[in-house]
Design a protein around this motif. Structure first.
Motif: not given
Length: 512
Positions: A262-264
Motif C-alpha cells: 500500500s502507499d501508506r
C-alpha cells in the motif's frame, strides 16, 4: 510458607495472576494503606464519562481524555480516592492513576533497579521502541538504562553546558540560528506589505528546534530548506506512526517487515529511511570531534549510539517544540505578561547562565508553562514487586507487583487542591507567572512545588538543561522582535507523544 510463596511467585509462570484472580472477580481492592485509591469501572454506561479508561483504536488520539476518565466525578469524593483511582480487570495487572503530587513525587523518586523500586513502564512506548530501538534512555530499564544514562550525562549535563567556554560556543551558535529564523519571519512580514500577519508558528519552531540540535549541538551542516522540506515532515509522520503503532499493532510485528502493498507502507518505509539518513548526518561529526562530540567520552561504537540519537531527534521535534509553542501560545493570550518579558529581555544581547538566571520573570513564564501545559503529561511506572510507598507527609500505600502506574502530571498540576488560590495564590487552571513569586514569598520550599515538567527522580529528562537553554533563547528572541496575539481565544491541547496547542500556535504578529 513465606519462602515457598516467594519461590512460587518468582518461578511459576502466571502464579501471581492466578492467585489474585478471586479478589479481582469480587472487586476487592488490591491496594493497602492509608492512601488507598477508589475503583474505576471498565464500562460505566449512563455516567456521561467521556471515554473508556484504556486506549483503543477509537480514542488513542486523545490520551488526556483517557486520563480524565479515571477522575470522572472524583471531586465529589472525600479521602485518598479523590486523587488516586484504579482499574482492575480480571486476568490483567491493576492500573493505578494518581494526580496526587505527593504520590507522584514518592513513586518517581523510588524509580530504579534495586529491590523494591519501580521500573519505567515500557508499555506506553512500545511504538517508540519499534521505531528507534530498545537500547535507549527512553525505553531501557535496569542496568542497561544506567549504562545509557552514564554515556549521555557528560555532554547533556549542566556542568558541561554551562562551562564558560563551552556555553559561549553553544550560545553563539544557538543565537545565530534563532536570529536567522527570526529574520525569515521578519522578512515574511515585510514582504506581506501589511502591518501584521497571521501564521501558525509551530512549523517554524519545529525547524528551529531541530536545527539547533542537529547543527549547533551535534555539529552537522544541514540546510534550513532541507530541514524544513525533507526532514521535519518525515519525522512528523514517523512520530504519528509511533503513536498509532503503540495501540494498533497488537502483535508487535515491526512494520518494516510488512510487504509494500500500500502507499501508506511505502511512505512509512521512505520516512524511516529519511530518519536513518538524518541520524547518520548527526553521527558523522563524531569522527571530527565537532560540537558536543568533543565532550563525549564513551568508547561505544557508532552503531550503539544510533537508537539514542533517534530519540534525541524525535525529542527535539516533540518535547522542546511543545515547550516553546506553549510558552508563546500563553504569552499571545496574556499581553501584560508578554510586555513584562519584553522589558526584561529587550537589552539582552549575550545570553549567559547569569543573565538567564537574572531574567526572573521569563523564568516564571517558563515554569508556569511547564506547570499548566507540560510536554510530559504523564509518567509511566511499573511495580516490580509488592512495594510500600511513603509520601513526604507520611501517607503510605502498598502497590502490588505488576501494577501499571500512570503518574498524571497534567491533572495534578491543574487541580485546585494542589495549585489553586489557597495553595499558590491563583486559580489552578489559569496562566499566572506571578504564582511563582507568590510561592517564593510565602516561603514554600522548592521540593513542595514541583511541576514535574521534566519528570522527576532518577529518570528525570537528561536534556533538561539543553531544553531550557533552547526554549529560553527562542522565546526571548521572539518576544524581543514581535508583538503577537492569539488568533483565537481558546487554547485547547492536542496530545500524542507530547502535548501541543491544538491551533498550531496560530498568532497575529507585528514588528516592535
Amino acid at each position: 510458607m513465606r519462602n515457598l510463596t516467594r519461590f512460587m511467585q518468582d518461578h511459576v509462570p502466571g502464579y501471581r495472576r492466578i492467585t489474585r484472580l478471586p479478589k479481582q472477580l469480587f472487586a476487592v481492592c488490591p491496594f493497602e494503606g492509608d492512601c488507598t485509591p477508589s475503583r474505576v469501572r471498565l464500562f460505566d454506561p449512563g455516567s456521561d464519562r467521556p471515554t473508556q479508561p484504556f486506549p483503543h483504536r477509537w480514542n488513542f488520539q486523545d490520551p488526556v481524555q483517557i486520563l480524565e476518565s479515571y477522575f470522572w466525578n472524583a471531586d465529589a469524593e472525600e479521602g485518598p480516592g479523590r486523587h488516586n483511582r484504579y482499574l482492575d480487570v480480571p486476568g490483567f495487572a491493576p492500573v493505578l492513576v494518581t494526580r496526587d503530587p505527593g504520590m507522584i513525587r514518592a513513586i518517581a523518586t523510588a524509580t530504579g533497579d534495586r529491590e523494591g523500586q519501580f521500573d519505567r513502564d515500557t508499555l506506553p512506548s512500545v511504538g517508540i521502541a519499534r521505531a528507534t530501538g530498545t537500547d535507549t534512555l527512553l525505553y531501557a530499564n535496569g542496568a542497561e538504562w544506567k549504562k545509557q544514562r552514564k554515556i549521555a550525562a557528560c555532554p547533556f549535563g549542566k556542568t558541561t553546558l554551562f562551562q564558560p567556554e563551552q556555553f559561549c560556543e553553544f550560545a553563539d551558535t544557538f543565537r545565530a540560528t534563532v536570529r536567522s529564523r527570526i529574520d525569515v519571519l521578519r522578512q515574511h512580514l515585510t514582504n506581506s506589505g501589511a502591518d501584521s500577519v497571521e501564521i501558525p508558528l509551530e512549523p517554524e519552531v519545529k525547524v528551529v528546534m531541530l536545527e539547533m540540535l542537529t547543527n549547533n549541538f551535534f555539529g552537522a551542516e544541514i540546510s534550513y530548506d532541507e530541514l524544513r522540506e525533507k526532514y521535519v515532515p518525515a519525522l512528523e509522520r514517523v512520530i504519528d506512526h509511533i503513536v498509532s503503532d503503540t495501540v494498533k499493532n497488537r502483535f508487535g510485528i515491526p512494520w518494516r517487515k510488512f510487504p509494500s502493498v500500500s502507499d501508506r507502507i511505502v511512505r512509512a518505509k521512505e520516512d524511516d529511511a529519511t530518519f536513518e539518513e538524518l541520524t547518520g548526518l548527526i553521527l558523522a561529526p563524531r569522527g571530527e570531534q565537532k560540537a558536543l562530540w568533543r565532550q563525549f567520552k564513551s568508547e561505544a561504537p557508532d552503531a550503539k549510539l544510533v537508537s539514542n540519537l533517534k530519540v534525541f531527534l524525535a525529542g527535539a521535534l516533540e518535547a522542546t517544540t511543545s515547550y516553546a509553542t506553549w510558552a508563546i501560545s500563553h504569552l499571545a493570550r496574556h499581553p501584560e505578561s508578554q510586555e513584562r518579558v519584553y522589558e526584561e529581555v529587550k537589552d539582552i544581547d549575550v545570553y549567559t547562565p547569569e543573565v538567564l538566571a537574572g531574567a526572573t520573570y521569563l523564568r516564571a513564564v517558563l515554569d508556569e508553562t511547564l506547570r499548566l501545559t507540560p510536554s510530559l503529561y504523564f509518567l509511566p511506572r511499573r511495580a516490580t514487586t509488592d512495594t510500600w510507598v511513603t509520601a513526604a507527609d507520611g501517607r503510605k500505600l502498598l502497590i502490588p507487583w505488576g501494577t501499571h502506574l500512570l503518574l498524571d502530571v497534567w491533572h495534578a498540576n491543574r487541580h485546585e487542591d494542589h495549585w489553586g488560590v489557597e495553595a499558590s495564590g491563583y486559580p489552578a487552571t489559569t496562566f499566572e507567572p506571578d504564582r511563582w513569586r507568590h510561592l517564593r514569598d510565602s516561603g514554600r520550599a522548592t521540593k513542595d512545588i514541583l511541576h514535574f515538567g521534566f519528570g522527576h527522580g532518577p529518570r528525570v529528562c537528561p536534556g533538561k538543561h539543553l531544553g531550557e537553554l533552547e526554549v529560553g533563547l527562542t522565546v526571548g528572541a521572539f518576544v524581543k522582535t514581535f508583538r503577537f496575539t492569539a488568533a483565537q481565544a481558546e487554547n485547547p491541547a492536542r496530545a500524542g507523544v507530547s502535548t501541543k496547542p491544538a491551533d498550531g500556535t496560530r498568532v497575529r504578529m507585528s514588528l516592535r
